[in-house]
Design a protein around this motif. Sequence first.
Motif, short mmCIF file in Angstrom:
data_model
loop_
_atom_site.label_atom_id
_atom_site.label_comp_id
_atom_site.label_asym_id
_atom_site.label_seq_id
_atom_site.Cartn_x
_atom_site.Cartn_y
_atom_site.Cartn_z
N THR A 1 -0.89 -10.82 -9.77
CA THR A 1 0.17 -11.63 -10.36
C THR A 1 -0.29 -13.08 -10.56
O THR A 1 -0.11 -13.66 -11.64
N GLU A 2 -0.89 -13.66 -9.53
CA GLU A 2 -1.36 -15.04 -9.63
C GLU A 2 -2.43 -15.18 -10.70
O GLU A 2 -2.43 -16.14 -11.47
N GLY A 3 -3.37 -14.23 -10.72
CA GLY A 3 -4.45 -14.30 -11.69
C GLY A 3 -3.96 -14.27 -13.12
O GLY A 3 -4.46 -15.01 -13.98
N TYR B 1 4.12 -0.52 -13.17
CA TYR B 1 5.07 0.57 -12.97
C TYR B 1 4.46 1.63 -12.06
O TYR B 1 3.26 1.86 -12.05
N LEU B 2 5.33 2.19 -11.25
CA LEU B 2 4.90 3.08 -10.18
C LEU B 2 4.51 4.46 -10.72
O LEU B 2 5.21 5.05 -11.53
N PRO C 1 -0.84 8.61 9.89
CA PRO C 1 -0.20 8.46 8.58
C PRO C 1 -0.61 7.17 7.88
O PRO C 1 -0.70 6.11 8.49
N ALA C 2 -0.85 7.30 6.59
CA ALA C 2 -1.17 6.15 5.74
C ALA C 2 -0.22 6.16 4.55
O ALA C 2 0.33 7.20 4.18
N LEU C 3 -0.03 4.99 3.98
CA LEU C 3 0.78 4.84 2.77
C LEU C 3 -0.14 4.75 1.57
O LEU C 3 -1.19 4.11 1.63
N HIS C 4 0.25 5.37 0.48
CA HIS C 4 -0.50 5.29 -0.77
C HIS C 4 0.45 4.89 -1.89
O HIS C 4 1.46 5.58 -2.12
N ILE C 5 0.15 3.77 -2.52
CA ILE C 5 0.95 3.30 -3.65
C ILE C 5 0.03 3.19 -4.86
O ILE C 5 -0.95 2.43 -4.83
N GLU C 6 0.32 3.94 -5.90
CA GLU C 6 -0.49 3.92 -7.12
C GLU C 6 0.37 3.34 -8.25
O GLU C 6 1.47 3.83 -8.51
N ARG C 7 -0.16 2.30 -8.94
CA ARG C 7 0.61 1.64 -9.99
C ARG C 7 -0.26 1.34 -11.20
O ARG C 7 -1.44 1.00 -11.06
N VAL C 8 0.34 1.46 -12.37
CA VAL C 8 -0.30 1.01 -13.60
C VAL C 8 -0.07 -0.49 -13.73
O VAL C 8 1.05 -0.97 -13.52
N ASP D 1 9.56 -3.35 -3.61
CA ASP D 1 9.75 -3.06 -5.04
C ASP D 1 8.36 -2.97 -5.68
O ASP D 1 7.66 -3.97 -5.81
N PRO D 2 7.93 -1.77 -6.11
CA PRO D 2 6.57 -1.60 -6.64
C PRO D 2 6.32 -2.32 -7.96
O PRO D 2 5.16 -2.42 -8.39
N ALA D 3 7.37 -2.85 -8.58
CA ALA D 3 7.17 -3.61 -9.81
C ALA D 3 6.75 -5.05 -9.51
O ALA D 3 6.40 -5.80 -10.43
N THR D 4 6.76 -5.44 -8.24
CA THR D 4 6.45 -6.81 -7.86
C THR D 4 5.11 -6.89 -7.13
O THR D 4 4.43 -5.88 -6.92
#
Length: 252
Positions: free
Chosen positions: A100-102, A113-114, A137-144, A172-175
């Motif tokens: 986001t900063e870049g 988007y998720l 357990p691990a969390l996996h978040i994949e986003r375009v 919120d995965p959009a952020t």
Amino acid sequence: MPTPSHRAGEPVRAGIPEHGRVPRYYAVKTLLLALIEELGEGVALPSERELAERFEVSRVTFRQAVSELVLEGRLVRRQGSGTFVAPPKLVQPLALVSYTEGMRSQGVEPSRYLVTSEYMAADERLAADLGIEPGDPALHIERVLLADSERIGLESTYLSARRFPDLLSVFDPATSLYAYLTQQVGIVLAHAEERVETVLATPREALLIGTNPAVPMLLLHRLTRDDAGVPVERVRSLYRGDRFSFVTQLNL
């Protein structure tokens, strides 16, 4: 065909082999680069026939030069409209800053988007990276990743589910994940190890990013730690090589 300029630093100078013979397509490519500079961003190239005649080469040779420039992100083809001068590549700093900063530092609006949000059992390598035990357990978040609504990358982030038990339900995965971790959780991101390589996208990745599978991609692997040296995340980021570049500062 016209003779390309041989001023020091120009592409044709760097591309001349030791025997001094320049491939015809490469000479055409150099002439096209000069034309791109003259035309400017978003301007359409003259027709293939016109330019092939101007450069005194076959259309096959001309198409080879254009294809390379498309893969390099200097030209863009638009179905039914023609070939246009591409916009400058986006630049992301190789530093501990968020996507986001870049993007916002360049006047570009980032978004995401998720694709995937899931719990998974950590294998040995992921467990070692996150400082947890295999099978934990691990969390996996994949986003375009998008820049001004244009898809330019795909990012997979892995975190310890025990350290961040509520993340999937409240984030919120959009952020920006970095903003959430620092502002909402109080994590101080202090150190990251990052490795960059070039790859080709898999068919699935190319479909998600909306790119030609033949376009080279820039793949980043990042392991981020907090101010206590504890691993926070492991990230795999895939960026379009025709739309993205990276910059860093080196000091003695």
